[in-house]
Design a protein around this motif. Sequence first.
Motif, mmCIF file in Angstrom:
data_model
loop_
_atom_site.group_PDB
_atom_site.id
_atom_site.type_symbol
_atom_site.label_atom_id
_atom_site.label_comp_id
_atom_site.label_asym_id
_atom_site.label_seq_id
_atom_site.Cartn_x
_atom_site.Cartn_y
_atom_site.Cartn_z
ATOM 1 N N GLU A 1 71.312 -8.719 -35.257
ATOM 2 C CA GLU A 1 72.089 -9.956 -35.289
ATOM 3 C C GLU A 1 72.467 -10.264 -36.734
ATOM 4 O O GLU A 1 71.607 -10.366 -37.607
ATOM 5 N N VAL B 1 81.620 -15.105 -28.039
ATOM 6 C CA VAL B 1 80.703 -16.227 -27.812
ATOM 7 C C VAL B 1 81.005 -17.371 -28.772
ATOM 8 O O VAL B 1 80.105 -18.160 -29.103
ATOM 9 N N SER B 2 82.227 -17.465 -29.229
ATOM 10 C CA SER B 2 82.610 -18.585 -30.097
ATOM 11 C C SER B 2 82.375 -19.896 -29.352
ATOM 12 O O SER B 2 82.785 -20.059 -28.199
ATOM 13 N N GLY B 3 81.706 -20.826 -30.008
ATOM 14 C CA GLY B 3 81.406 -22.108 -29.375
ATOM 15 C C GLY B 3 80.081 -22.125 -28.658
ATOM 16 O O GLY B 3 79.686 -23.155 -28.095
ATOM 17 N N GLY B 4 79.362 -20.987 -28.608
ATOM 18 C CA GLY B 4 78.045 -20.954 -27.983
ATOM 19 C C GLY B 4 78.100 -20.540 -26.528
ATOM 20 O O GLY B 4 79.171 -20.313 -25.940
ATOM 21 N N GLY B 5 76.934 -20.430 -25.916
ATOM 22 C CA GLY B 5 76.836 -20.054 -24.518
ATOM 23 C C GLY B 5 76.988 -18.553 -24.316
ATOM 24 O O GLY B 5 76.916 -17.758 -25.245
ATOM 25 N N GLU B 6 77.197 -18.177 -23.047
ATOM 26 C CA GLU B 6 77.354 -16.772 -22.696
ATOM 27 C C GLU B 6 78.695 -16.201 -23.164
ATOM 28 O O GLU B 6 78.844 -15.002 -23.310
ATOM 29 N N GLY B 7 79.653 -17.096 -23.388
ATOM 30 C CA GLY B 7 80.965 -16.640 -23.819
ATOM 31 C C GLY B 7 81.733 -15.962 -22.693
ATOM 32 O O GLY B 7 81.417 -16.098 -21.511
ATOM 33 N N ARG C 1 74.511 -12.981 -39.023
ATOM 34 C CA ARG C 1 75.119 -14.309 -39.060
ATOM 35 C C ARG C 1 75.692 -14.593 -40.445
ATOM 36 O O ARG C 1 75.184 -14.099 -41.455
ATOM 37 N N THR D 1 80.933 -15.745 -38.134
ATOM 38 C CA THR D 1 79.691 -16.504 -38.024
ATOM 39 C C THR D 1 78.601 -15.747 -37.274
ATOM 40 O O THR D 1 77.416 -16.010 -37.473
ATOM 41 N N GLY E 1 81.200 -14.194 -32.761
ATOM 42 C CA GLY E 1 81.639 -15.577 -32.778
ATOM 43 C C GLY E 1 82.593 -15.826 -33.925
ATOM 44 O O GLY E 1 82.378 -15.335 -35.047
#
Length: 614
Positions: A155, A201-207, A157, A64, A59
């Motif tokens: 993961e 996946v920038s912005g969330g969701g599955e991308g 972050r 991030t 992301g």
Amino acid sequence: MNDPALKISDEQPIIRQLDDAAINRIAAGEVVERPASAVKELVENAIDAGAHRIEVAYGDGGKTLIRVVDDGCGIVPDALPLALSRHATSKIDGSDLLNIHTFGFRGEALPSLGAVGRLTITSRAAGFDAFEIAVAGGAMSAVKPAALSKGTVVELRDLFYATPARLKFMRTDRAEAQAITDVIKRLAMAEPFIGFTLRDVSGGGEGRVTFRADAESGDLFDALHGRLARILGAEFAENSLRIEAERDGLHLTGFAALPTYSRGSAVAQYLFVNGRPVRDKLLVGALRGAYFDFLSRDRHPAAALFLDCDPQLVDVNVHPAKSEVRFRDPGIARGLIVSALRHALAEAGHRASSTVADATLGAMRPAPSGPPRMYQMDRPSSGAISANYQAQAPVSGFEETASVFSRVDVVEEPKAETPLEQFPLGAARGQVHENYIIAQTSDGMVIVDQHAAHERLVYEKLKNQMAENGVPAQALLIPEIVEMSDGDCARLMEMADDLSKLGLGIEPFGGGAIAVRETPAILGEVNAKAMLLDILDELADQGESQTVQAKIEAILSRVACHGSIRSGRWMRAEEMNALLREMEVTPHSGQCNHGRPTYVELKLADIERLFGRT
């Protein structure tokens, strides 16, 4: 300039033992340069774990979020805290730092990432339940149960949140994302039997999936060819040569593109040592040297080469990022690459890349006009075509009249046991603008640049003569003395035998001086000092020098240019066909001395599409 007095203190400096958090942050500066470095380390761990499928999500260019999911062997619960300890690894036991068969072995990546970001590892090994552990800014949490069917999920972050000054050196999200993609593509080339998926996946969701390469099947070359076609494109796969050679324990495989499929920069050069992507000056120089005689200085070859050897023959522990290697015998590695590529290029004969024909068809494609045609009658049979040709044969004297207007020489097809159209470059049918030969093949046509083609043929003959007879040397009446440092003098004298074969005779003259006693006769008057300095510069930059050879072959190229068939010369049918036959048996005749194509082949089906006869 800094004042040295400012660094002097009246107090005795105190030596302190840094804590683990500070040590890991310092290590992160070497191991994790940017988000792409973190992705590289995590994906290499997944490969070492025996994964068959690896999915990477990022992301905001990896700043991030970086998440790597694999189906490898996993980590047992008791080993999770140890995995985050500095210099803890399952790859080696520490007894032999040269016998390394895995990507990772330093045990620095995970603790370094945990020191500068928020890292969570969830893993499940066979026979165990899934557990996870987290570390943020060097502070480790307790191991706790988690939900996972198999493998490992790492993961990361907020990379560099614990060292915010590093964030100022990050590039744009797009640039960092491109760097991540490049890392994944290089690792995907090294492991064609592993499936890779990359998501933004920038912005969330599955991308969205930005890159995907499913696991290939078949033998190594088939799998590698399919993977390269997926990553570098079908054009590279179509215009590349299979490379396989072995020498003194080193095994070279891969694919290298034809000289006519060259690039404006070195972006399409991928080199691997024991499966590890590397950026090594020695190997890059060897690749450049192999194409030295086929490309101009502003063009670069495209290749994906894999050099495999016993780990004892190469040291990968040269740099924390493991992107550089050091061979026990660099000369063998370089010689293997140069000889294998030159052999493959010679076996390619007169072959030129298909992109030449594609560009030609693109230039010839007519602009659409009027409504689309709804009907096209079938193409007549070969018998009907032959009868039409006979009926339309010109009467006596028409050839001279036609040539005045069209400047195309009408050629009567010679009678031979094997029809000339069956040869790769076909039978000459005419000459256009006294420079381009038009030949008919069994399934298309060929356009040959007569000057460029003959220039290459003459050049190859001159090179063969020089290889057989050697380079004549011109003895200097008064040897030229060149002053230099002792180190430079020693480096040049190590190459004295090689330079002597090229007609440049040197010998030590005491201290840091070198006496130049002979120069290549073909070069005429030579500035010996400038030539030696150029050789030293190349040695420092590339580890080897082709200055003298380049100058000699530049002269041969000019001789070939002046001695070849000139543009604007009318050629008889026998001459044109003789040129075509000679091209077919001469290596490297598909490109001129500067890497440009000497001919273009157009298939009949492509020509018919130009006229809508599909």
